[in-house]
Write an enzyme that holds these catalytic residues in place. Structure first.
Site, PDB file in Angstrom:
ATOM      1  N   ARG A 130     -21.049   1.612  -9.523  1.00  0.00           N
ATOM      2  CA  ARG A 130     -19.700   1.384  -9.338  1.00  0.00           C
ATOM      3  C   ARG A 130     -19.098   2.922  -9.390  1.00  0.00           C
ATOM      4  NH1 ARG A 130     -16.216  -2.570 -12.846  1.00  0.00           N
ATOM      5  NH2 ARG A 130     -14.647  -1.535 -11.538  1.00  0.00           N
ATOM      6  N   TYR A 144      -3.293   5.477  -1.415  1.00  0.00           N
ATOM      7  CA  TYR A 144      -2.132   6.008  -1.947  1.00  0.00           C
ATOM      8  C   TYR A 144      -2.272   6.555  -3.011  1.00  0.00           C
ATOM      9  CZ  TYR A 144      -1.568   1.116  -4.048  1.00  0.00           C
ATOM     10  OH  TYR A 144      -1.621   0.232  -4.683  1.00  0.00           O
ATOM     11  N   LYS A 148       1.289   7.254 -13.354  1.00  0.00           N
ATOM     12  CA  LYS A 148       1.817   6.408 -14.774  1.00  0.00           C
ATOM     13  C   LYS A 148       2.838   7.339 -15.272  1.00  0.00           C
ATOM     14  CE  LYS A 148      -1.047   2.834 -14.845  1.00  0.00           C
ATOM     15  NZ  LYS A 148      -2.230   2.940 -15.758  1.00  0.00           N
ATOM     16  N   HIS A 171      -3.291  -6.556 -15.601  1.00  0.00           N
ATOM     17  CA  HIS A 171      -3.593  -5.668 -14.375  1.00  0.00           C
ATOM     18  C   HIS A 171      -5.077  -6.171 -13.689  1.00  0.00           C
ATOM     19  CE1 HIS A 171      -3.938  -2.528 -11.405  1.00  0.00           C
ATOM     20  NE2 HIS A 171      -5.218  -2.550 -11.818  1.00  0.00           N
ATOM     21  N   GLN A 184     -11.216  -2.199  -4.576  1.00  0.00           N
ATOM     22  CA  GLN A 184     -10.477  -1.250  -4.761  1.00  0.00           C
ATOM     23  C   GLN A 184     -11.483  -0.153  -5.461  1.00  0.00           C
ATOM     24  OE1 GLN A 184      -8.338  -0.672  -8.350  1.00  0.00           O
ATOM     25  NE2 GLN A 184     -10.015  -1.295  -9.798  1.00  0.00           N
ATOM     26  N   SER A 222       2.640  -1.799 -13.589  1.00  0.00           N
ATOM     27  CA  SER A 222       3.203  -1.477 -12.265  1.00  0.00           C
ATOM     28  C   SER A 222       4.490  -1.325 -12.276  1.00  0.00           C
ATOM     29  CB  SER A 222       2.708  -2.235 -11.073  1.00  0.00           C
ATOM     30  OG  SER A 222       1.170  -2.167 -11.125  1.00  0.00           O
TER      31      SER A 222
HETATM   32  O1  76R Z   1     -12.252  -5.175 -15.500  1.00  0.00           O
HETATM   33  C1  76R Z   1     -12.641  -4.055 -14.828  1.00  0.00           C
HETATM   34  O2  76R Z   1     -13.756  -4.110 -14.830  1.00  0.00           O
HETATM   35  C2  76R Z   1     -11.567  -3.261 -14.148  1.00  0.00           C
HETATM   36  C3  76R Z   1     -10.194  -3.255 -14.505  1.00  0.00           C
HETATM   37  C4  76R Z   1      -9.270  -2.509 -13.814  1.00  0.00           C
HETATM   38  C5  76R Z   1      -9.028  -1.102 -14.363  1.00  0.00           C
HETATM   39  C6  76R Z   1      -9.502  -0.479 -15.628  1.00  0.00           C
HETATM   40  C7  76R Z   1      -8.867  -2.607 -12.492  1.00  0.00           C
HETATM   41  C8  76R Z   1      -8.790  -3.673 -11.843  1.00  0.00           C
HETATM   42  N1  76R Z   1      -7.927  -1.661 -12.407  1.00  0.00           N
HETATM   43  C9  76R Z   1      -8.155  -0.648 -13.329  1.00  0.00           C
HETATM   44  C10 76R Z   1      -7.546   0.429 -13.465  1.00  0.00           C
HETATM   45 MN1  76R Z   1      -6.815  -1.347 -10.541  1.00  0.00          MN
HETATM   46  N2  76R Z   1      -5.637  -1.109  -8.966  1.00  0.00           N
HETATM   47  C11 76R Z   1      -4.446  -0.128  -9.082  1.00  0.00           C
HETATM   48  C12 76R Z   1      -3.605  -0.528  -7.838  1.00  0.00           C
HETATM   49  O3  76R Z   1      -0.240  -0.848  -6.518  1.00  0.00           O
HETATM   50  C13 76R Z   1      -0.087  -0.885  -7.812  1.00  0.00           C
HETATM   51  O4  76R Z   1       0.832  -1.372  -8.393  1.00  0.00           O
HETATM   52  C14 76R Z   1      -1.303  -0.259  -8.267  1.00  0.00           C
HETATM   53  C15 76R Z   1      -2.456   0.305  -7.524  1.00  0.00           C
HETATM   54  C16 76R Z   1      -4.277  -1.649  -7.390  1.00  0.00           C
HETATM   55  C17 76R Z   1      -3.775  -2.326  -6.065  1.00  0.00           C
HETATM   56  C18 76R Z   1      -5.324  -1.813  -7.946  1.00  0.00           C
HETATM   57  C19 76R Z   1      -6.236  -3.101  -7.797  1.00  0.00           C
HETATM   58  N3  76R Z   1      -6.082   0.404 -11.547  1.00  0.00           N
HETATM   59  C20 76R Z   1      -6.790   1.138 -12.585  1.00  0.00           C
HETATM   60  C21 76R Z   1      -5.888   2.375 -12.725  1.00  0.00           C
HETATM   61  C22 76R Z   1      -6.107   3.428 -13.759  1.00  0.00           C
HETATM   62  C23 76R Z   1      -5.276   3.062 -14.778  1.00  0.00           C
HETATM   63  C24 76R Z   1      -5.555   3.893 -15.994  1.00  0.00           C
HETATM   64  O5  76R Z   1      -6.533   4.534 -16.414  1.00  0.00           O
HETATM   65  O6  76R Z   1      -4.389   4.151 -16.839  1.00  0.00           O
HETATM   66  C25 76R Z   1      -5.131   2.420 -11.628  1.00  0.00           C
HETATM   67  C26 76R Z   1      -4.158   3.658 -11.442  1.00  0.00           C
HETATM   68  C27 76R Z   1      -5.144   1.318 -10.944  1.00  0.00           C
HETATM   69  C28 76R Z   1      -4.433   1.028  -9.785  1.00  0.00           C
HETATM   70  N4  76R Z   1      -7.292  -2.963  -9.890  1.00  0.00           N
HETATM   71  C29 76R Z   1      -8.375  -3.707 -10.478  1.00  0.00           C
HETATM   72  C30 76R Z   1      -7.177  -3.605  -8.701  1.00  0.00           C
HETATM   73  C31 76R Z   1      -8.008  -4.681  -8.394  1.00  0.00           C
HETATM   74  C32 76R Z   1      -8.075  -5.519  -7.033  1.00  0.00           C
HETATM   75  C33 76R Z   1      -8.770  -4.951  -9.464  1.00  0.00           C
HETATM   76  C34 76R Z   1      -9.811  -6.041  -9.638  1.00  0.00           C
HETATM   77  C35 76R Z   1     -11.052  -5.866  -9.023  1.00  0.00           C
HETATM   78  C36 76R Z   1     -12.011  -5.150  -9.926  1.00  0.00           C
HETATM   79  O7  76R Z   1     -12.390  -5.370 -10.990  1.00  0.00           O
HETATM   80  O8  76R Z   1     -12.382  -3.989  -9.661  1.00  0.00           O
END
Ligand code: 76R
Length: 248
Positions: A130, A144, A148, A171, A184, A222
């Protein structure tokens, strides 16, 4: 001080957005157009080789709307590799009809919010893949940048680890409901570019971007803390489509 989240970093990312000067394209001679197109094909072939050898990955999408015409998303092991990739493009004959539109520099990031405390995720081969992902070849992409928030009671960085972990779990649960429909790639850009993360989403149905991003807006992390930059959406530029997109 709140406990900082631990992150793992993988390949560096350059989202390179360009505009095409279509007037210039039309005014060029047929031979010049052929040369420019050939130069682009040569670059794409090099990027495909790099991907086949797992030395990086590149995804090409044409951008809908006036913010840009093309985005080249490059993942490479080092910033030097990214710069060389950008420079090779700039020195190519095709670059003569392009102008910069936007760019974003970041690095593939995984955080330990959802990993079991006490385990070392870097030992996990799934984690390694990954961190160095081969970019999906879906029909559409959405990119985009985001932050935070750090304002009054809505200061993400003043929350303790447990509060942040709980919100990130929720999330992740929403995200996982879109498994199989959206991939993502989160790239971190604190200290590298103007926002804190780049969000790159890949899907075959563009409505999935709208549904997913909208659903997340109602989720606490979010709703309270998300600040967003400009959104870009694109259609896949496959090898076959290049000759249609760059017409003789
Ligand atoms: O469980 C896991 O293994 C991964 C969980 C996970 C993390 C830690 C996860 C899952 N995300 C993580 C971190 Mn995400 N993500 C976004 C957006 O538009 C918005 O409101 C936010 C934009 C989307 C659409 C999205 C989608 N994610 C993060 C972080 C870093 C935060 C930090 O470190 O503070 C951001 C900025 C962020 C933003 N997230 C998922 C998704 C999707 C589809 C998943 C599930 C798929 C997956 O497990 O890969």
């Amino acid at each position: 001080m709140s406990e900082a989240v631990q992150t793992l970093e993988g390949w560096f990312a350059l989202h390179d957005f360009r505009r095409i000067d279509w007037r210039h394209w039309i005014q060029a001679s047929r031979e010049e157009r052929r040369n420019m197109r050939e130069a682009f094909h040569t670059l794409v072939a090099q990027w495909e080789n790099i991907e086949a050898e797992k030395r990086g990955s590149t995804a090409l999408y044409t951008v809908v709307g006036q913010k840009a015409d093309l985005v080249m998303i490059h993942l490479r092991p080092t910033l030097e590799d990214l710069e060389a990739t950008e420079r090779a493009f700039d020195l190519s004959a095709f670059a003569a009809v392009t102008q910069p539109a936007y760019s974003y520099v970041s690095v593939v990031e995984l955080s330990n919010y959802t990993t079991k405390p006490g385990t070392d995720p870097s030992d996990d081969p799934a984690v390694q893949s990954r961190l160095k992902p081969i970019l999906p070849k879906t029909a559409h992409v959405c990119f985009y940048p985001m932050n935070k928030r750090r304002e009054g009671v809505d200061n993400w960085y003043m929350l303790d680890m447990e509060q942040r972990r709980t919100m990130m779990r929720s999330h992740g649960e929403i995200g996982r409901r879109y498994a199989g429909k959206v991939t993502q790639i989160i790239t971190g850009s604190v200290g590298l570019d103007d926002w804190e993360w780049g969000v790159t989403l890949f899907a075959d149905d563009p409505i999935t971007f709208k549904k997913l991003v909208y659903e997340m807006r109602f989720d606490e992390v979010s709703a309270r803390f998300g600040e967003f930059g400009r959104f870009f959406v694109g259609n896949r530029l496959s090898r076959d489509r290049i000759d249609v997109w760059l017409p003789e």
